[in-house]
Design a protein around this motif. Sequence first.
Motif, PDB file in Angstrom:
ATOM      1  N   LEU A 118       0.824  -1.283   0.093  1.00 15.85           N
ATOM      2  CA  LEU A 118       0.048  -0.070   0.076  1.00 15.85           C
ATOM      3  C   LEU A 118       0.958   1.307   0.056  1.00 15.85           C
ATOM      4  O   LEU A 118       0.448   2.240  -0.412  1.00 15.85           O
ATOM      5  N   ALA A 119       2.082   1.433   0.886  1.00 16.11           N
ATOM      6  CA  ALA A 119       2.914   2.435   0.894  1.00 16.11           C
ATOM      7  C   ALA A 119       3.509   2.730  -0.577  1.00 16.11           C
ATOM      8  O   ALA A 119       3.507   3.722  -1.109  1.00 16.11           O
ATOM      9  N   LEU A 120       3.757   1.692  -1.265  1.00 18.77           N
ATOM     10  CA  LEU A 120       4.325   1.874  -2.779  1.00 18.77           C
ATOM     11  C   LEU A 120       3.085   2.640  -3.525  1.00 18.77           C
ATOM     12  O   LEU A 120       3.522   3.225  -4.415  1.00 18.77           O
ATOM     13  N   GLU A 121       2.059   2.002  -3.244  1.00 19.27           N
ATOM     14  CA  GLU A 121       0.892   2.482  -4.239  1.00 19.27           C
ATOM     15  C   GLU A 121       0.767   4.011  -3.982  1.00 19.27           C
ATOM     16  O   GLU A 121       0.209   4.906  -4.602  1.00 19.27           O
ATOM     17  N   LYS A 122       0.776   4.423  -2.549  1.00 20.27           N
ATOM     18  CA  LYS A 122       0.417   5.775  -2.137  1.00 20.27           C
ATOM     19  C   LYS A 122       1.646   6.744  -2.767  1.00 20.27           C
ATOM     20  O   LYS A 122       0.989   8.024  -2.825  1.00 20.27           O
ATOM     21  N   GLU A 123       2.605   6.185  -2.777  1.00 22.97           N
ATOM     22  CA  GLU A 123       3.708   7.119  -3.435  1.00 22.97           C
ATOM     23  C   GLU A 123       3.540   7.559  -4.925  1.00 22.97           C
ATOM     24  O   GLU A 123       4.392   8.147  -5.650  1.00 22.97           O
ATOM     25  N   GLN A 124       2.603   6.653  -5.593  1.00 20.69           N
ATOM     26  CA  GLN A 124       2.456   6.741  -7.098  1.00 20.69           C
ATOM     27  C   GLN A 124       1.225   7.553  -7.548  1.00 20.69           C
ATOM     28  O   GLN A 124      -0.039   7.028  -7.150  1.00 20.69           O
TER      29      GLN A 124
END
Length: 763
Positions: free
Chosen positions: A423-429
């Motif tokens: 989820l953290a990766l997705e939020k950065e994008q």
Amino acid sequence: MAGVTEAAARYTVAVRALCEFTAKTGDLDLRFTPSPTAQEGIAGHAVVSARRDDDYEREIALSGQWGPLHVRGRADGYDPRNHQLEEVKTYRGDLARMPANHRALHWAQLKVYGHLLCQARGLASVRLALVYFDIGSQKETVLAEQHDAAALRAVFEAHCAAFVGWAEQELAHRTARDAQLAALAFPHPTFRPGQRELAEAMFKASSRSCALLAQAPTGIGKSIGSLFPLLKAAPRHALDKIFFLAAKTSGRQMALDAVTRLRESAPLLPLRTLELTAKSRACEHPDLACHGEACPLARGFYDRLPAARAAALALPLLDRASVRAAALAHDVCPYYLQSELARWADVIVGDYNYYFDFSALLHSLTVQNDWRVAVLVDEAHNMVSRARAMYSADLEHGTLRALKKTAPAALAKPLDRVHRQWLALEKEQDEEYRALAALPEKFMGALQTATTAIGDYLAENPAWFDADVLDFYFQGLHFARLAESFGDHSLFDVTLTTSRAGKRGSTLCLRNIVPAPFLQPRFAAARSVALFSATLSPWNYYADTLGMPADTAWVDVASPFAADQLAVHVASHISTRWQHRDRSLAPIAALMGAQYQRQPGNYLAFFSSFDYMEKAADLFEARHPGVPVWRQARGMDEGARDAFLARFTADGQGIGFAVLGGAFGEGIDLPGARLIGAFVATLGLPQLNPVNEGIRRRMDAMFGAGYDYTYLYPGLQKVVQAAGRVIRTTTDRGTVHLIDDRFGRPEIQALLPAWWRIGPAVS
């Protein structure tokens, strides 16, 4: 499994192979596996070795003789102070759950090493220690026993005595095989044009022990033209095995047919030929786990294996059907029987992955047993894309979300940690696609923890089975394994997705773009490797991306076909670029209709996508209702593909619409009137998208030819392959229409076959 030393008339066998033959009993049992990965195993051995004193001897080469047997291997380590010989085995989970027959095999290997050490150093006795190293806890469990040299010698001799009968049979087989191969004649009255040139290049590559890139036109008989010279080379160059690797079922069948023809021409030739089949097709009980309590074909597998092995090797051809029949006649698993038979076959036919993949069976056996092998790679223009796929991995967030709802409670925490990092990766994008310069360390750490937890759970609960958890486990292991070698040859990217329910997610991909670093050890392990295809130009593209050795030879076999056999026309008034496709449909339909009216018969029409193909077929049928039309469908199974090809009869007429680069763009043989022409309405260039643009930039940085390596060469390779379906023999005649204005450019035409005589479109 072993090699024959002619001068000494000895049979060489590795310690591991000897013991696997003589000491394996009981069930086939994979419950204690999956074992640690190869990297984890190497790392575990290194940890154990580093803990030992400075005078500890590592990787000790040992060998000994018994009758015609030469037994050799490498013991893991020896402590001279305590006179202790160690064999290190890595594992994870509860050691007490290791099947008894696994432990017995480990002791057998160690005792053979113990004898070889005592014999080499004149020891009266030695302490033997099995060192089990837990990958998870990093703890060692040492099982040690004291043995005197006489007792160990008796164990060694017992193993040799159990194996020597088989070894003598193998010596006799090899002697008879090589004698017949030395006298083998080409099975046809003459070579086809170009076929002798290809065969001579193959033989020279084996003589020089080098790699070969061979561009040889379609229809000259490349299967038999490559197998024959290497079979002739086998006695002279002491080849143990020949691996014939193909991208598709049709290529493997042509290799089997070639061997059958050779055997028919030399009825006394004892040539063992094995076809390798994927587990998904060979498994009789895909819904059962691989152990004796679940699968009847795993129960007592090693007890029944000797009889099944002997019966199978008496057969003239070990294709899929024959191996299955032999296996079921002896109540053993067909898939694992074929893996055993690979040790004894002379020619092995299979997919590329059996030698080039991470966990490749044939490469592993070659290295373990020090085989001298020749590797033939058919239709090698497929190797770049196939090898990229072997060394790429992706993970779907939706899969993990679903798994969290059904996984055992013990796995909830590690899986949730992966989910949170994801989820953290997705939020950065913000954008749909993003390529990262480096691997996300927190996510990779969470994934490693989760796969370890699943592995431990599997080991502690051997009767438990969940296909979804296992799929994620293997995907995670593969992803983590590729991450260990992440570099310039790969990309890591995140693609945002939206489910039908509107839920946001993503796909993570470790995308290999240059497989060279992974393939180079495979090339090095073989005596010779020959890659051949009708489309291997320009050679530097394949040499660079595949990592061919510096001394690789190149041969471009002259075409046996004359320019007047194939009329090649360029429709330079039509653009098939994406923005022009709707406008191109009417002139394409007119061109195809005019050609069919001039010369009715069977044609193939190739387009860049299913959508484009459907629109073209719809319009053509509307404007030319009298012309029979049939179409390639998405996801066609083998029966549907056969039905499509069955429409191409010698007295038939009509047009088959297909997608370029698909099932009908290569590997099919429709000689004579079965196919008299083709329309290729595309340059075949890969789609312009963020992924391909990332590949282009990387190719440009590495080779200075980003556009050519990413788009132009792969596209035109598919065009030439598709057009190559038309002329299959020296008596065929046909027509090809290349539909796009870019085909008129000199730099494009320079990449097309030199024997083509290209003319303008005809009206």
